[in-house]
Design an enzyme around this catalytic site. Sequence first.
Site, PDB file in Angstrom:
ATOM      1  N   GLU A 427      63.541  75.989  63.238  1.00 42.85           N
ATOM      2  CA  GLU A 427      64.514  76.092  62.151  1.00 42.85           C
ATOM      3  C   GLU A 427      64.887  74.684  61.679  1.00 42.85           C
ATOM      4  O   GLU A 427      65.222  73.832  62.506  1.00 42.85           O
ATOM      5  CB  GLU A 427      65.764  76.814  62.643  1.00 42.85           C
ATOM      6  CG  GLU A 427      65.512  78.266  63.010  1.00 42.85           C
ATOM      7  CD  GLU A 427      66.424  78.748  64.140  1.00 42.85           C
ATOM      8  OE1 GLU A 427      67.470  78.144  64.380  1.00 42.85           O
ATOM      9  OE2 GLU A 427      66.047  79.745  64.791  1.00 42.85           O
ATOM     10  N   LEU A 456      64.649  82.374  61.083  1.00 39.29           N
ATOM     11  CA  LEU A 456      65.688  82.242  62.100  1.00 39.29           C
ATOM     12  C   LEU A 456      65.541  83.336  63.158  1.00 39.29           C
ATOM     13  O   LEU A 456      66.204  84.365  63.104  1.00 39.29           O
ATOM     14  CB  LEU A 456      67.067  82.325  61.408  1.00 39.29           C
ATOM     15  CG  LEU A 456      68.247  81.631  62.078  1.00 39.29           C
ATOM     16  CD1 LEU A 456      69.471  81.700  61.180  1.00 39.29           C
ATOM     17  CD2 LEU A 456      68.572  82.152  63.441  1.00 39.29           C
ATOM     18  N   GLU A 458      64.491  83.089  67.324  1.00 38.99           N
ATOM     19  CA  GLU A 458      63.952  82.274  68.418  1.00 38.99           C
ATOM     20  C   GLU A 458      62.783  82.971  69.116  1.00 38.99           C
ATOM     21  O   GLU A 458      61.840  82.321  69.572  1.00 38.99           O
ATOM     22  CB  GLU A 458      65.059  81.937  69.432  1.00 38.99           C
ATOM     23  CG  GLU A 458      66.031  80.860  68.967  1.00 38.99           C
ATOM     24  CD  GLU A 458      67.019  81.350  67.913  1.00 38.99           C
ATOM     25  OE1 GLU A 458      67.188  82.573  67.764  1.00 38.99           O
ATOM     26  OE2 GLU A 458      67.637  80.506  67.231  1.00 38.99           O
ATOM     27  N   GLN A 480      66.973  75.421  68.298  1.00 35.25           N
ATOM     28  CA  GLN A 480      68.142  74.669  67.854  1.00 35.25           C
ATOM     29  C   GLN A 480      69.317  74.956  68.782  1.00 35.25           C
ATOM     30  O   GLN A 480      69.977  75.968  68.629  1.00 35.25           O
ATOM     31  CB  GLN A 480      68.458  75.149  66.437  1.00 35.25           C
ATOM     32  CG  GLN A 480      69.148  74.165  65.570  1.00 35.25           C
ATOM     33  CD  GLN A 480      69.223  74.710  64.148  1.00 35.25           C
ATOM     34  OE1 GLN A 480      70.133  75.469  63.840  1.00 35.25           O
ATOM     35  NE2 GLN A 480      68.287  74.351  63.292  1.00 35.25           N
ATOM     36  N   TYR A 484      70.877  78.835  72.323  1.00 29.83           N
ATOM     37  CA  TYR A 484      70.123  79.806  71.530  1.00 29.83           C
ATOM     38  C   TYR A 484      68.704  79.997  72.033  1.00 29.83           C
ATOM     39  O   TYR A 484      67.901  80.678  71.405  1.00 29.83           O
ATOM     40  CB  TYR A 484      70.169  79.419  70.046  1.00 29.83           C
ATOM     41  CG  TYR A 484      71.593  79.242  69.569  1.00 29.83           C
ATOM     42  CD1 TYR A 484      72.576  80.154  69.945  1.00 29.83           C
ATOM     43  CD2 TYR A 484      71.972  78.160  68.795  1.00 29.83           C
ATOM     44  CE1 TYR A 484      73.886  79.992  69.558  1.00 29.83           C
ATOM     45  CE2 TYR A 484      73.283  77.997  68.397  1.00 29.83           C
ATOM     46  CZ  TYR A 484      74.239  78.913  68.785  1.00 29.83           C
ATOM     47  OH  TYR A 484      75.542  78.750  68.408  1.00 29.83           O
ATOM     48  N   HIS A 529      77.415  74.913  71.379  1.00 30.17           N
ATOM     49  CA  HIS A 529      76.686  73.698  71.018  1.00 30.17           C
ATOM     50  C   HIS A 529      76.783  72.648  72.116  1.00 30.17           C
ATOM     51  O   HIS A 529      76.418  71.505  71.924  1.00 30.17           O
ATOM     52  CB  HIS A 529      77.219  73.134  69.702  1.00 30.17           C
ATOM     53  CG  HIS A 529      76.986  74.065  68.551  1.00 30.17           C
ATOM     54  ND1 HIS A 529      77.754  75.176  68.337  1.00 30.17           N
ATOM     55  CD2 HIS A 529      76.050  74.065  67.585  1.00 30.17           C
ATOM     56  CE1 HIS A 529      77.306  75.809  67.279  1.00 30.17           C
ATOM     57  NE2 HIS A 529      76.275  75.163  66.798  1.00 30.17           N
TER      58      HIS A 529
END
Length: 622
Positions: A427, A456, A458, A480, A484, A529
């Site tokens: 992505e 998008l 995975e 990303q 994920y 994140h």
Amino acid sequence: MSEPIDEYFRSGVLAPPPGGGLPASGGLPAGLTAERALALFDAQLGSRHLDLAARALGSRGDGFYSIGSSGHEGNAAVAAALRPTDPALLHYRSGGFYLARGAQLPGQSPLRDVLLGITGAVDEPISGGRHKVFGHKDLAVIPQTSTIASHLPRAVGLAFALERAAKLGVTSEWPADSVVVCSFGDASANHSTAVGAINTALQLGFRGLPLPLLLVCEDNGIGISVRTPDGWIEAAYGNRPGLRYVDADGSDLAATLAAAEDAVRWVRTRRSPVFLRLRTVRLMGHAGSDVELAYRGAGEITADYARDPVTRTARLLIDAGVLTPEQALRRYEDKRDEVRRIAEDAVGRRRLASAGEVTAPLAPSRVDRVAASAASTAAPEARLRAFGVGTGGQLPERGAALTLAQAINHGLADVLAKDPGAVLFGEDVAVKGGVYGVTRGLRKRFGAARVFDSLLDEQSILGTGLGMGLAGFLPIVEIQYLAYLHNAADQLRGEAATLRFFSQGQYQNPLVVRIAGLAYQRGFGGHFHNDNGVAALRDIPGLVVACPARPDDAAAMLRTCAAAARQDGRVCVWLEPIALYHTRDLHEPGDDGWLARYPDPAAGRRRTCRSGAAGPTATAQT
Ligand SMILES: Cc1ncc(C[n+]2csc(CCOP(=O)(O)OP(=O)(O)O)c2C)c(N)n1
Ligand SMILES: [Mg+2]
């Protein structure tokens, strides 16, 4: 005769022909010669008797797998419509397909292959006694795991890769006009892995990209004990843009062959996917251990025998005057004897005896070859172009000190410049150049056929990489954020890391998975994140996990991962610490202490890190 299914066959064969009297001798339906029908009947009989033998072996403690193909033997006709070089990723009930394909190549013994798998013998040609799978290198049958639908993303990736290989001149073991065939069950068609893979296939087609993929849904209307609602497969897949839908009665050999030939012709010539729904029945339950009466009525179970493809093919041959009922029964019994003889031989074969033997194919490590490969580069002119520097410029090892992100960018450029089969996708990696700019400029320099954005999903990103790896590429894919990866972890754990295991290295999927991860941000993204979930990777057998901290290590380690993938077929997870991507300073602002020069690939690099006085030691080497 021991099983009820034998009796159903016998009475079906001996029943008077429709309308009574003598066989009609009306011949076979158009498109089906006697020779072909007999060959397919032979494959169907073989598949049936393999199921019976598996049960007998299991009850003696000599066999270890009893999921059969009974009721699905119509899939032999799908093999007949294909070439033996067309890559096949098969459902566990595609026994008829496997035997029919084996018969297409001289010198094969597919009955023996399957029996050696059931008895767990080391001579079994694909997994070497590790698991019962359908697979054979010479037959282009790629072994599958038990995880239903997990092979669909790979199948899509392989179909995509065939075309890309031809376009880029990458050497692939598969002929450029191959059709990838992928079979699966009706319940499996609901799995998000299947749904996502088919969506990816359709989106690729929607964008005008060729995708020679034949999806075969062996629809027996049930998944273990759960019924698929009547008409669901057609409702879900019968009317999808870019997906031709073909329906066939899998118990009718002539109809199945005609439908499969039509479907294969379409895929081969148009390079566009077809969904072939093969209506089947599941005879003798889900597996040998399954007590079907616990969830299905006796009448319903018995009614399925009227749709038994083996009996129906026998009737077809009898009614067409090709065989007498006695000859059909003779063939049935002769096949039983043949399978029994091979089974007895298979029982006596050696099995894997130690953990070391079992795990041997998992993680090869030819250190010297990998080191030599990591140190080799493209020619200086090509490298200059790869780094976006004009002639007369400087190679990066003579240039300024770099951040971690810049060093990874250069490392990727070196791999792409050196290896024409290396591709980079995920992505946002192409047009934007990555969320953090790590892949900036690479698409422009290496072209959109090698550096591209994915959709998008995975599972599809990894699956595309797995298929491309099989087709001669070195896929470098990006996930990303580490958080994920987890929704697609089976593509890594179940698929990528096990292919060598299930094929003794005959098939491999070289892969480098770049994952931006680890804790880094204040105030943004929360734990998604800032994921440190490395434990999810650490127990995957054979997986290489590499995580650089310094720019100079990063470039060298990345080249080593690419080399390990290429030389040993390894699957490498390359964890990029986001916090350090753009870090420049070590002690105080402006000291540039975390920057480093790009290491000269030819010089090689080895650095040993120690953690504490008695802590672990790690050696990084290229
Ligand atoms: C991902 C996953 N979940 C659950 C299972 C357990 N399981 C094995 S077969 C099966 C049913 C599959 O049904 P279907 O796709 O219709 O194939 P069939 O056995 O009917 O041919 C299930 C749930 C599995 N193997 N993989
Ligand atoms: Mg089913």
